[in-house]
Design a protein around this motif. Structure first.
Motif, PDB file in Angstrom:
ATOM      1  N   SER A1229       0.856  -1.181   0.000  1.00 20.91           N
ATOM      2  CA  SER A1229       0.000   0.000   0.000  1.00 20.91           C
ATOM      3  C   SER A1229       0.896   1.236   0.000  1.00 20.91           C
ATOM      4  O   SER A1229       1.927   1.269   0.668  1.00 20.91           O
ATOM      5  N   VAL A1230       0.499   2.260  -0.766  1.00 15.97           N
ATOM      6  CA  VAL A1230       1.375   3.426  -0.934  1.00 15.97           C
ATOM      7  C   VAL A1230       0.548   4.705  -0.934  1.00 15.97           C
ATOM      8  O   VAL A1230      -0.543   4.753  -1.508  1.00 15.97           O
ATOM      9  N   ILE A1231       1.082   5.729  -0.266  1.00 15.07           N
ATOM     10  CA  ILE A1231       0.655   7.106  -0.501  1.00 15.07           C
ATOM     11  C   ILE A1231       1.850   7.820  -1.110  1.00 15.07           C
ATOM     12  O   ILE A1231       2.953   7.795  -0.559  1.00 15.07           O
ATOM     13  N   SER A1232       1.637   8.430  -2.257  1.00 17.08           N
ATOM     14  CA  SER A1232       2.710   9.143  -2.952  1.00 17.08           C
ATOM     15  C   SER A1232       2.381  10.630  -2.969  1.00 17.08           C
ATOM     16  O   SER A1232       1.265  11.017  -3.336  1.00 17.08           O
ATOM     17  N   ILE A1233       3.351  11.450  -2.558  1.00 12.73           N
ATOM     18  CA  ILE A1233       3.170  12.903  -2.525  1.00 12.73           C
ATOM     19  C   ILE A1233       4.234  13.536  -3.409  1.00 12.73           C
ATOM     20  O   ILE A1233       5.427  13.417  -3.128  1.00 12.73           O
ATOM     21  N   ASN A1234       3.779  14.159  -4.479  1.00  9.69           N
ATOM     22  CA  ASN A1234       4.689  14.856  -5.397  1.00  9.69           C
ATOM     23  C   ASN A1234       5.821  13.934  -5.859  1.00  9.69           C
ATOM     24  O   ASN A1234       6.962  14.355  -6.008  1.00  9.69           O
ATOM     25  N   GLY A1235       5.495  12.661  -6.076  1.00 11.47           N
ATOM     26  CA  GLY A1235       6.474  11.709  -6.559  1.00 11.47           C
ATOM     27  C   GLY A1235       7.260  10.997  -5.488  1.00 11.47           C
ATOM     28  O   GLY A1235       8.040  10.081  -5.783  1.00 11.47           O
ATOM     29  N   LEU A1247      -1.074   7.558   8.168  1.00 15.00           N
ATOM     30  CA  LEU A1247      -1.583   8.929   8.237  1.00 15.00           C
ATOM     31  C   LEU A1247      -0.432   9.883   7.947  1.00 15.00           C
ATOM     32  O   LEU A1247       0.606   9.843   8.613  1.00 15.00           O
ATOM     33  N   LEU A1248      -0.607  10.728   6.929  1.00 12.88           N
ATOM     34  CA  LEU A1248       0.394  11.734   6.584  1.00 12.88           C
ATOM     35  C   LEU A1248      -0.228  13.116   6.746  1.00 12.88           C
ATOM     36  O   LEU A1248      -1.349  13.362   6.280  1.00 12.88           O
ATOM     37  N   ILE A1249       0.511  14.000   7.397  1.00 14.01           N
ATOM     38  CA  ILE A1249       0.056  15.375   7.601  1.00 14.01           C
ATOM     39  C   ILE A1249       0.987  16.289   6.813  1.00 14.01           C
ATOM     40  O   ILE A1249       2.212  16.247   6.980  1.00 14.01           O
ATOM     41  N   VAL A1250       0.409  17.116   5.947  1.00 16.78           N
ATOM     42  CA  VAL A1250       1.180  17.996   5.069  1.00 16.78           C
ATOM     43  C   VAL A1250       0.776  19.434   5.345  1.00 16.78           C
ATOM     44  O   VAL A1250      -0.417  19.753   5.480  1.00 16.78           O
ATOM     45  N   ASP A1251       1.768  20.313   5.417  1.00 20.97           N
ATOM     46  CA  ASP A1251       1.506  21.741   5.591  1.00 20.97           C
ATOM     47  C   ASP A1251       0.868  22.286   4.318  1.00 20.97           C
ATOM     48  O   ASP A1251       1.463  22.236   3.241  1.00 20.97           O
ATOM     49  N   ALA A1252      -0.345  22.809   4.417  1.00 21.68           N
ATOM     50  CA  ALA A1252      -1.076  23.309   3.248  1.00 21.68           C
ATOM     51  C   ALA A1252      -0.523  24.629   2.733  1.00 21.68           C
ATOM     52  O   ALA A1252      -0.940  25.094   1.663  1.00 21.68           O
ATOM     53  N   CYS A1253       0.392  25.233   3.454  1.00 20.80           N
ATOM     54  CA  CYS A1253       0.903  26.545   3.079  1.00 20.80           C
ATOM     55  C   CYS A1253       2.325  26.508   2.544  1.00 20.80           C
ATOM     56  O   CYS A1253       2.934  27.565   2.331  1.00 20.80           O
ATOM     57  N   SER A1254       2.888  25.312   2.363  1.00 23.77           N
ATOM     58  CA  SER A1254       4.264  25.192   1.891  1.00 23.77           C
ATOM     59  C   SER A1254       4.294  24.598   0.490  1.00 23.77           C
ATOM     60  O   SER A1254       3.548  23.669   0.180  1.00 23.77           O
ATOM     61  N   PRO A1256       7.209  23.180  -2.538  1.00 26.99           N
ATOM     62  CA  PRO A1256       6.279  22.222  -3.146  1.00 26.99           C
ATOM     63  C   PRO A1256       5.481  21.423  -2.120  1.00 26.99           C
ATOM     64  O   PRO A1256       4.301  21.216  -2.295  1.00 26.99           O
ATOM     65  N   PHE A1257       6.103  20.938  -1.039  1.00 31.45           N
ATOM     66  CA  PHE A1257       5.312  20.401   0.064  1.00 31.45           C
ATOM     67  C   PHE A1257       6.232  20.164   1.253  1.00 31.45           C
ATOM     68  O   PHE A1257       7.444  19.958   1.106  1.00 31.45           O
ATOM     69  N   ARG A1258       5.621  20.204   2.428  1.00 31.16           N
ATOM     70  CA  ARG A1258       6.372  19.937   3.663  1.00 31.16           C
ATOM     71  C   ARG A1258       5.571  18.961   4.501  1.00 31.16           C
ATOM     72  O   ARG A1258       4.452  19.254   4.917  1.00 31.16           O
ATOM     73  N   LEU A1259       6.147  17.772   4.692  1.00 33.55           N
ATOM     74  CA  LEU A1259       5.497  16.750   5.501  1.00 33.55           C
ATOM     75  C   LEU A1259       5.769  17.070   6.972  1.00 33.55           C
ATOM     76  O   LEU A1259       6.915  17.126   7.407  1.00 33.55           O
ATOM     77  N   THR A1260       4.699  17.301   7.727  1.00 34.81           N
ATOM     78  CA  THR A1260       4.880  17.653   9.142  1.00 34.81           C
ATOM     79  C   THR A1260       4.735  16.453  10.068  1.00 34.81           C
ATOM     80  O   THR A1260       5.217  16.489  11.205  1.00 34.81           O
ATOM     81  N   GLU A1261       4.099  15.395   9.595  1.00 26.63           N
ATOM     82  CA  GLU A1261       3.913  14.227  10.465  1.00 26.63           C
ATOM     83  C   GLU A1261       3.627  13.007   9.609  1.00 26.63           C
ATOM     84  O   GLU A1261       2.894  13.058   8.621  1.00 26.63           O
TER      85      GLU A1261
END
Length: 1383
Positions: A1229-1235, A1247-1254, A1256-1261
């Motif tokens: 099973s995979v979650i892929s974020i921006n490749g 569970l992945l938490i991503v900063d909505a204001c960064s 290309p992306f910043r994984l916070t948790e």
């Protein structure tokens, strides 16, 4: 004398250079100048008193003493009167001051508002259809109520203003046959700085066969002549936006459901998902006849999950074998109170919720009497989906005249909510909107009425009607396919009053409805015209010059024309039109912005005569552009063939080449700007650029300073085209500029194939080329071509093509030798063959089948055998670089390839076509396909078919660097080391390649056979181009430094030309041409100058006595004729350098002319004598490279997503959710974020938490909850997620009870979801004060997976509460500003 404003200054207005000196009284665009009011008129009483006093003075005579006494008395009286007047005046002043102060607190006069001009007089002309009104100098009228008149002429400084109220409570309708504004006359409804708030309607009435026709303007019009002013400014509304959540047919994700059947005996049962309204199970239990059926029903209900909706309806009768245990089950699990006493043939219906108790149950029963139940036993309950859509479930049972009926309905109720990209808080309940098709058929566009929606955010509206089609609201496979949504309602309306059906001479053979609408025409030298936020409905006529908005031969209408305030139309809603939308005719510098053209006949946004320049079309939407009759290019097949009044003689038009070009944007000159526009459905093309050889129509005879086809392209940025049949974007062709004649019987202005776009600096062919830039084009769901682009030096970049029959086709700007050899390039672009936008049947979609990577049912661009292609090579040279291809998967019925070739191609093709840095996704089965005999390809035997070729520069197509790819049966390009790729029908070879252009004169229907000396058993037979023309032409691709022989299927040509095409200096081949043995020759060499046809550096060839001697003198002008075989040998060797993509050398085209003298009429085919004498063993001059290993680094586009809001950053997110079987097989099973992949293998939740204001992306948790820890998730979701966070959740394995439903509501769900006994669960949520449209919950049944899911999440939105360090760069607004400066 000019009126002065409150500061005493004359209002400034720069007159047009060619304008009229008249202007509207007291008004400058955007500002109302208060004028000093005239003296109040005397009352009748005061006038009468003055008259009596004068009469008294005239009637009586006084003595001198008496006169003295009278004078004293009058003096005393004057003093007294002065005191009284002073007192009264003072009192009046203070009263007036109090009144003014009181009024100002409520509605202070605003000098920007035209209706508050103090010189205006209220005007009520009443209802008189015979009244002909002339508003002239001194007439300054404020219309305050409904009126009907015959006509209105506003002239000589006359002014008509529509009255308004601060609260917008007025509703004024003015009915008239026409309004003519000229010579200083002005009509104002609102102003830019004081927008009209009330409802104003101008209704233009009258039939085409009644009443007078005015010169120039005709009937039923608003006309602006020289010196006229027309200022209409409605309340500002968002013009159009995009759907950001898919609008499903019926408003429900899985559709509505309706079922009715007679005599369906027993208990008919439906189980419905409470979260999605999906029908899960359909069953019938014959509990009347069989007790086992009763037991089966009991088990069926026992097995249902809590919360499921169950609907039951009796058919005929159900109680005879209904067991008590089953009755008890219905009571316990569904809360029924009526099932216990149900009798024979009683009609009974129930809607309840499993384990919901009696409060969740709605049921009804009706007795059976006299073969009837006296009405329906109807049960109904209302629910909400997790997306917030309200729906009802209905069950009913009924007897009618001895016939039993039972049925069910599941449907959306109380409106359907639309989620939109932009703020639409300016849209109001009652407004009409249109939602565009996102499928192949433009007829899937739908109109809706807005409902009140207090719970909606400013990005949402609710519509009254139930959607009939699916409208995509997603970015799919990286391509923005979100439907356009536009407002049709404005508070200023100009409409035509229509008859109920077609009549008189209004093309009734094609239309069964009235097409004689109103029209607005603006002519040259107007003083001021600005239209904003106006609705135009039922406008236009099927007569030339009668369009909803028509700028007619106005010249320059911006600063260049002397207009201080450049002319514009902004925010117009033009719909249900009968002839175009906006016509720009002989007019330059016009801004057309935020305007919608919906449901029109003929070209919508129409640039007419081929001289219109510098016009800017910014953020306009056109959709449902249907055929009309006015011009050949407007017409469909039947109109084209039927309308023959203007052809010569008995000529029958050919629809495909003469007509069938109706387009949403018809751009007749390249020097215009298109930014942010959407062509969302046309019968033929979305945007069509064409090139007039000379001005047409009323501009005929004008001398163009520069030819349109040589003029550089204006700005083309961020436009989208879809749902058109012929092409989304079409750059090609012109129109016929001569009248029909015996020489050319076609109609004037029919399509013509003579124009070729080849832009140069200053439109001067002697100056350098200027590449035309197509930047950010999105083309999807076009039946034939996403884009067809013909011309020289054209660059397409940052573009996306999806679900088109053919994504992009490049065609050169002509055939050699007239073609200059210019190049075309596509880079940084994405091609998708068959996306997850499966389409929706209906709305005139013609083609349906299976396809895509999952082989599911879908709509198709053509029939199921049509070979879908991403990038199509026609002739070239082209350069395809840094592009990505996805989802090109053939089926049993069709070949689907990423790269393909024009089918049935008789034209030339160049080996200078080159491809580099391309990337093919995992679901591309055919990187390239060269065609095979069969449907669509036919015999695949035309010259271009056989010579198809391209250069794989870096090996990114084939795996072989610096290789050439051609058709597998082409032995002119092969050597022994070449590699066959059978499934492509291709051969991959190394070597150097060029072309020979062979031209023969006076040889109709002559076929040429060319054979390479190394492969005499595999000759290539060429039919030539234009076989019936005065000369035949052949253009084989050949391997350099090889020998060839040429043969004919008839007598050898007496004159033949051989041109060296794409030869670099010192490149050579040897050719032997077949002639009768008694032939004598004159062979000459020269450089042909294409521009003027002149020859230079002429040289004569001299004969030699042997082939060996010829071989020794390759660089000299020699030839050898072998009379024993009939072969004339000579070497074709380039003497000069070739630049860039030019076909010829920098000195001109190197040409050999052969003049043959013979009286033989025999067929000149020397094959039998030539071989084996001149056979050579096959050899490779350049060895095949080794196959590349590993993935191509840096290949493909660097952009993951292509959207129509490129200033917004989108985060690509993918989920891979395997089924239980796939999990047991070891799938991850995979979650892929921006490749970046985040895999997990154990049962539990990621569970992945991503900063909505960064960006290309910043994984916070990153949290993994194992199966045993799942119970802790709810607390974590409620308390531990930071604000402004994107929440990505995916489960793996069987988790019977995922107790997080309540905690998902604050993260985006409309209600707690049922997560019991799911196979997989995926959730996208947001923690913050805003509920975005992209929040979603996906679940699958037990043991099933969800497969691959993809979502593109916008980042850094203001609505998230993000704090930006820098302002967003808006390239579109920069370009718009640039166009205004350029003017």
């Amino acid at each position: 004398m000019h009126a002065t404003n409150s500061r005493g200054h004359s209002p400034a207005f720069l007159q047009p250079q060619n304008g009229n000196s008249h202007r509207s009284s007291g008004y400058v665009p955007g500002k109302v100048v208060p004028l000093r009011p005239p003296p109040p008129p005397k009352s009748q009483a005061s006038a009468k008193f003055t008259s009596i006093r004068q009469e008294a003075q005239a009637s009586f005579a006084f003595s001198s003493e008496e006169q003295q006494v009278q004078r004293e008395r009058r003096k005393q009286k004057r003093h007294k009167n002065t005191f009284i007047c002073f007192a009264i005046t003072s009192f009046s002043f203070f009263v007036a001051l109090a009144v003014i102060l009181g009024i100002s607190s409520k509605y202070a006069p605003d000098e920007n508002c035209p209706d508050q001009n103090p010189r205006l007089r209220n005007w009520d002309p009443g209802q008189d259809s015979a009244k002909q009104v002339v508003i002239k100098e001194g007439d300054m009228f404020r219309l305050t109520s409904d009126a009907t008149v015959n006509s209105i002429v506003i002239q000589d400084g006359g002014l008509l203003v529509f009255g308004d109220d601060k609260d917008g409570s007025r509703n004024i309708t003015l009915r008239t046959r026409y309004i003519l504004i000229k010579d200083g006359g002005a009509l104002h409804i609102g102003a830019e700085k004081c927008r009209y708030k009330s409802k104003a309607t101008i209704a233009l009435y009258g039939k085409s066969d009644e009443g007078e026709s005015m010169p120039t303007f005709g009937k039923k019009f608003i006309g602006v002549e020289a010196g006229g002013t027309l200022e209409l400014h409605g309340t500002q509304k968002a013009s159009w936006t995009l759907l950001v959540r898919t609008l499903n047919s019926s408003g429900l994700t899985f559709g509505s459901y309706a079922f009715e059947k007679d005599f369906s005996r027993g208990l008919n049962v439906r189980v419905i998902d409470q979260d999605t309204a999906k029908i899960l199970e359909i069953e019938r239990f014959d509990t009347h006849e069989f007790e086992n059926e009763s037991r089966r029903l009991q088990k069926f209900l026992r097995d249902q999950d809590p919360g499921r909706i169950v609907a039951i309806a009796v058919g005929d009768s159900a109680v005879k074998s209904l067991l008590q245990g089953t009755i008890q089950m219905i009571q316990d699990r569904l809360g029924s109170k009526l099932i216990q006493g149900l009798g024979y043939r009683q009609a009974w219906a129930l809607v309840g919720v499993i384990d919901g108790g009696s409060t969740s149950c709605n049921e009804s029963v009706r007795n059976y009497e006299n073969h009837s139940s006296g009405g329906k036993a109807l049960a109904q309950r209302e629910f909400y989906t997790v997306d917030g859509q309200k729906f009802s479930v209905t069950a009913y049972s009924e007897w009618i005249e001895g016939i039993s009926f039972s049925g069910f309905k599941v449907e959306a109720i109380d409106g359907v909510k639309l989620h939109l990209l932009d703020d639409v808080s300016s849209w109001e309940p009652g407004d009409q909107i249109v939602v565009a098709s996102t499928d192949y058929s433009m007829y899937q566009a739908e109109e809706f009425t807005l409902l009140p929606c207090p719970e909606c955010s400013r990005f949402q509206v609710k519509v009254k009607e139930t959607p009939q089609f699916l409208h995509t609201g997603e970015i799919i496979d990286g391509v923005d396919m979100r439907a356009e949504v536009g407002i049709l309602t404005q508070n200023i309306v100009i409409r035509g009053e229509m008859e109920v059906s077609c009549y008189a001479e209004n093309q009734c053979q094609f239309f069964d409805y009235d097409t004689f609408g109103g029209h607005v025409m603006i002519r040259k030298n107007f003083t001021s015209v600005h239209l904003s936020h106006v609705e135009l409905k039922h406008m236009g006529q099927q007569h030339l010059g009668r369009y909803p908005v028509h700028f007619h031969l106005c010249g320059d209408v911006d600063y260049k024309g002397g207009y201080r305030h450049a002319t514009f139309v902004d925010g117009l809603s033009i719909h249900h039109s009968f002839s175009r939308c906006i016509t720009v005719h002989g007019t330059n510098g016009l801004l057309i912005k935020d305007t919608i053209g919906f449901d029109t006949l003929g070209h919508c946004f129409f640039l007419e005569d081929g001289i219109e320049q510098r016009n800017t079309l910014f953020h306009n939407l056109g959709l449902l552009t249907k055929p009309g009759t006015l011009l050949p290019t407007d017409r469909n097949n039947s109109m084209c063939i039927t309308m023959r009044e203007k052809v010569f003689g008995n000529y029958i038009p050919v629809p495909a080449t003469d007509c069938m070009a109706v387009s949403t944007f018809w751009i007749a000159h390249p020097n215009n700007n298109l930014i942010n526009n959407a062509a969302a459905g046309s019968q033929d093309a979305g945007i069509w650029y064409l090139f007039h050889k000379e001005p047409t129509g009323e501009s005929s005879g004008l001398q163009l300073l520069a030819k349109p086809e040589l003029t550089p392209l204006g700005i083309f940025y961020n436009n989208r085209v879809h749902s058109s049949f012929k092409a989304g974007l079409f750059i090609d062709k012109g129109v016929k500029t001569t009248n029909a004649s015996a020489a050319d019987p076609r109609e004037y202005l029919c399509l013509d194939n003579s124009a070729r776009f080849r832009p140069h600096q200053d439109a001067d062919p002697e100056k350098p080329r200027v590449a035309a830039l197509i930047d950010r084009l999105i083309a999807f769901k076009n039946n034939d071509n996403g884009a067809w682009v013909r011309g020289g030096d054209i660059v397409v970049q940052n573009s996306a093509f999806a679900d088109n029959g053919i994504g992009l086709t490049f065609a050169s700007d002509g055939s050699f030798p007239s073609d200059e050899g210019s190049s075309q390039e596509v880079s940084e672009s994405l091609f998708v063959g068959e996306s997850r936008n499966y389409g929706f049947q209906g709305g005139q979609n013609k083609y349906v089948g299976t396809g895509g990577i999952d082989m599911k049912p879908r709509t198709l661009p053509r029939n199921r055998t049509f070979p879908i292609r991403g990038f199509q090579i026609y002739d070239g040279p082209i350069h395809l670089t840094r592009c990505t291809f996805k989802k090109y998967v053939p089926t049993l019925d069709r070949y689907t390839s990423a790269i393909g070739f024009l089918m049935k191609n008789s034209w030339q093709i160049t080996p200078r076509n080159n491809i580099s840095f391309v990337k093919f996704g995992p679901h591309v089965s055919l990187n390239v396909f060269f065609g095979k005999p069969g449907p669509w390809f036919e015999d695949c035997e035309l010259d271009g078919d056989k010579n198809s070729i391209f250069h794989d520069i870096d090996g990114s197509v084939t795996g072989y660097k610096d290789a050439y790819v051609g058709r597998m049966d082409n032995y002119l390009i092969r050597h022994p080391g070449c590699i066959n790729v059978t499934k492509w029908n291709a051969v991959v070879c190394s070597g150097s390649y060029a072309q020979v252009y062979v031209q023969t004169w006076s040889t109709p229907n002559l076929t040429m056979t060319i054979t390479r000396d190394e492969y005499p058993d595999y000759p290539m037979v060429l039919r030539g181009i234009n076989q019936k023309a005065a000369f035949s032409q052949y253009q084989p691709v050949i391997m350099l430094e090889k020998g060839y022989t040429i043969h004919w299927n008839g007598p050898a040509p007496k004159i033949a030309f051989l041109y060296l095409i794409n030869f670099n200096k010192n490149d050579w081949i040897r050719v032997g041409l077949c002639y009768p043995s008694n032939t004598s020759f004159q062979v000459t060499f020269g450089f042909l100058q294409r521009h003027n046809g002149s020859l230079s550096k002429m040289e004569e060839y001299e004969p030699v006595h042997s082939l060996e001697e010829l071989q020794k003198k390759q660089s000299e002008r020699k030839f050898y004729f072998d009379s024993s075989t009939g072969l004339l040998f000579l070497y074709l060797k380039a003497r000069s350098h070739r630049d860039g993509h030019s076909y010829c050398s920098s000195q001109g085209c190197e040409r050999v002319k052969i003049q043959a003298a013979t009286d033989s009429k025999d067929i000149s085919n020397c094959m039998a004598k030539a071989y084996p004498q001149y056979y050579r063993k096959p050899s490779a001059l350049k060895s095949m490279p080794s196959m590349l290993k590993g993935l191509c680094q840096g290949c493909g586009t660097r952009q993951a997503v292509f959207t129509s809001d490129p200033h917004t950053s989108y985060l690509p997110v993918q989920f891979w959710s395997p089924s239980q079987a796939e999990t047991q097989r070891g799938d991850v099973s995979v979650i892929s974020i921006n490749g970046t992949d985040f895999p997990f293998r154990s049962v539990g939740v990621l569970l992945l938490i991503v900063d909505a204001c960064s960006v290309p992306f910043r994984l916070t948790e990153k949290k993994v909850f194992s199966f045993t820890d799942v119970s802790r998730m709810e607390e974590y979701l409620k308390t531990s997620i930071p604000p402004r966070s994107v929440v990505l959740l995916s489960t793996r394995g069987q988790i019977k009870q995922l107790n997080i439903s309540d905690s998902l509501v604050p993260l985006g769900l409309a209600k707690p979801a049922n997560l019991y006994n799911k196979g997989s669960t995926i959730f996208l949520g947001f923690n913050g004060n805003f509920k975005p449209s992209w929040t979603k919950l996906y679940t699958s049944p037990a043991r099933q997976g969800l497969g691959l899911l993809e979502q593109f999440i916008p980042l850094q939105l203001d609505e998230y509460g993000c704090h930006r360090a820098d302002t967003i760069r808006r390239r579109d607004l920069e370009l718009l500003k640039q166009t205004s400066k350029a003017h």
